[in-house]
Design a protein around this motif. Structure first.
Motif, PDB file in Angstrom:
ATOM      1  N   SER A  53       0.830  -1.210   0.000  1.00  0.00           N
ATOM      2  CA  SER A  53       0.000   0.000   0.000  1.00  0.00           C
ATOM      3  C   SER A  53       0.862   1.256   0.000  1.00  0.00           C
ATOM      4  N   ILE A  54       1.862   1.280   0.878  1.00  0.00           N
ATOM      5  CA  ILE A  54       2.741   2.453   0.954  1.00  0.00           C
ATOM      6  C   ILE A  54       3.657   2.506  -0.271  1.00  0.00           C
ATOM      7  N   PHE A  55       4.033   1.355  -0.770  1.00  0.00           N
ATOM      8  CA  PHE A  55       4.845   1.269  -1.981  1.00  0.00           C
ATOM      9  C   PHE A  55       4.125   1.974  -3.137  1.00  0.00           C
ATOM     10  N   VAL A 225      10.231   1.149   1.994  1.00  0.00           N
ATOM     11  CA  VAL A 225       9.365   2.328   1.979  1.00  0.00           C
ATOM     12  C   VAL A 225       9.701   3.216   3.170  1.00  0.00           C
ATOM     13  N   GLY A 226       9.301   4.487   3.062  1.00  0.00           N
ATOM     14  CA  GLY A 226       9.456   5.404   4.175  1.00  0.00           C
ATOM     15  C   GLY A 226      10.670   6.302   4.108  1.00  0.00           C
ATOM     16  N   ILE A 391       4.162   6.717   7.812  1.00  0.00           N
ATOM     17  CA  ILE A 391       2.895   7.353   8.194  1.00  0.00           C
ATOM     18  C   ILE A 391       2.667   8.618   7.378  1.00  0.00           C
ATOM     19  N   VAL A 392       3.736   9.400   7.185  1.00  0.00           N
ATOM     20  CA  VAL A 392       3.615  10.642   6.409  1.00  0.00           C
ATOM     21  C   VAL A 392       3.158  10.341   4.985  1.00  0.00           C
ATOM     22  N   PHE A 393       3.713   9.314   4.361  1.00  0.00           N
ATOM     23  CA  PHE A 393       3.302   8.959   3.005  1.00  0.00           C
ATOM     24  C   PHE A 393       1.837   8.522   2.977  1.00  0.00           C
ATOM     25  N   CYS A 394       1.421   7.750   3.969  1.00  0.00           N
ATOM     26  CA  CYS A 394       0.014   7.321   4.032  1.00  0.00           C
ATOM     27  C   CYS A 394      -0.921   8.518   4.107  1.00  0.00           C
TER      28      CYS A 394
END
Length: 450
Positions: A53-55, A225-226, A391-394
């Motif tokens: 999802s984050i990817f 990610v992240g 979390i920021v990307f989400c």
């Protein structure tokens, strides 16, 4: 000149970013400590639900903005653009990780060379050798660290296509072949059947709440990610690249490699009645002694194993520092060589401090609040900054970027139904899961519960 990834180059470069040293000892160690295949199954679920999802979120930002992470936030934010630009600070995480990661690549290179000489015959000897190397061999550690450092910064100096893509086109297939060779040999050993059962036949009675959290954290961390690496690589991919299928290839290859390495390692573990839950010690202490029991073929397998780890480490290290290099080029107009020199200087200094923080005579001055510099850098990067970046990307992609932009990027590749599932997971499931990882791994939960 078109310095963008080809489709294959993009896939292999992302695979190289995701497959790292953690696949070789963190994955087997966690599997071994948490009941085997049931843990693997939970890990796979989280890898798809959270990691993927984050990817996709990072991919969408790279495709839409076609620039570095800081300017991607600025460009795609409908308001408060300057403030959102500060979200790009997660790129620093990659610098921190690369610093101690490069040191570990140096350790691995040292052990690859050791395979040409006499291997330790027992755990006590092996443990003593490893302890002496990291606690008293300052010059030797710095030498191998420096070799690893210059190896991947030389690659970075060649640019996206001539450097990053080229090295991944060479090393990732080679890595696959090396792992396949070890896997084929493993099938001839009695321990292979036990390893197969341990990894692929679930026993859910061995799962605990703690192991579920560990599977969640592992799924997040192994997807790279992240830190903005996926944003950066996606900004440099060919416009004709299919985002959906490329991502599935990356996830599938990452999982296949992790399980293949796990099968190899656990075959040796079960063959010689060793312990599967030994963390870093499994790679640097136990495995050399197991290879020693096989005579001449053991030396070959030892070299193959550690050189495969060197390849995996180098391709990951490249992805960790490229986002900041790309940012310096775009933001300040620096030449690539100047940007690499700045980032390289920081990585090198931090890496030397990490090495010295384990060495007698230096570690006392590099220990703060009973934790060494190496451990602090690892803790801050892995347990605090990395999950916060996720979390920021989400939040940004799930709530700030206009939905129609995301539909324009993804609908042609994944269709409406899969898009809706992904968008829901990104907004309501992934951030909660990553926040849980942050609370538990950062120590915040223990602090609050005291």
């Amino acid at each position: 000149m078109n310095d963008k990834f080809s489709r294959l180059g993009f896939i292999l470069s992302i695979v190289g970013a995701a497959i790292g040293l953690g696949n070789a000892w963190k994955f087997p160690y966690m599997v071994g400590s948490n009941g085997g295949s049931a843990f693997v199954l939970v890990y796979l679920v989280f890898a798809i639900v959270v990691g993927l999802s984050i990817f996709f979120a990072e991919m969408s930002m790279g495709r839409l903005a076609k620039t570095d992470p800081v300017n991607s936030f600025r460009m795609l934010a409908p308001s408060n653009k300057r403030a959102w630009g500060f979200a790009g600070v997660m790129m620093i995480t990659g610098i921190f990780v690369a610093s101690f990661y490069t040191l570990i690549i140096g350790w691995v290179a040292k052990y690859a060379l050791n395979s040409f000489f006499e291997l330790p015959a027992d755990i006590q000897t092996s443990s003593a050798q490893f302890g002496a190397f990291i606690s008293s061999g300052a010059g030797e550690q710095i030498l191998y660290f420096t070799l690893a450092f210059f190896a991947y910064f030389f690659v970075l100096a060649k640019g996206i296509k001539g450097g990053i893509e080229s090295i991944n086109l060479l090393l990732i297939p080679t890595l696959f072949v090396l792992i396949l060779l070890m896997l084929v040999f493993s099938t001839t050993m009695d321990g292979f059947e036990k390893a197969l059962e341990f990894l692929l036949v679930p026993d859910f009675s061995k799962l605990t709440a703690e192991s579920i959290f560990m599977a969640l954290g592992l799924a997040f961390f192994t997807m790279c990610v992240g830190i903005g690496a996926i944003v950066t690589y996606s900004a440099n991919m060919n416009d004709s690249t299919n985002l959906f299928t490329s991502s599935l290839y990356v996830v599938a290859l990452n999982i296949i490699i992790s399980i293949a390495i796990g099968l190899v390692i656990f075959t040796f573990v079960f063959e010689f009645d060793a312990q599967p839950s030994q963390g870093v010690g499994l790679a640097f202490i136990s495995l050399p002694t197991l290879f020693a029991k096989l005579g001449e073929i053991g030396h070959f397998l030892c070299f193959t194993f550690f050189i495969a780890l060197v390849f995996a480490g180098l391709t990951s290290a490249v992805s960790m520092v490229e986002p900041f290099i790309f940012f310096l080029e775009r933001e300040f107009g620096f030449s690539r060589l100047k940007a690499i020199s700045i980032v390289g200087a920081v990585v090198y200094v931090l890496g030397i401090l990490c090495a010295l923080s384990n060495v007698d005579g230096f570690k006392e001055g590099l220990t703060f609040f009973e934790k060494g510099f190496f451990d602090w850098l690892d803790y801050i990067a892995s347990n605090v900054m990395l999950p916060l970046g996720g979390i920021v990307f989400c939040v940004f992609v799930g709530y700030i970027i206009k939905r129609e932009y995301l539909e324009d990027v993804f609908l042609r590749y994944m269709g409406r139904a899969i898009f809706e599932i992904w968008y829901f997971l990104l907004r309501f499931v992934a951030p909660v899961c990553v926040f849980a990882v942050f609370v538990v791994n950062s120590g915040l939960y223990d602090f609050v519960m005291k």
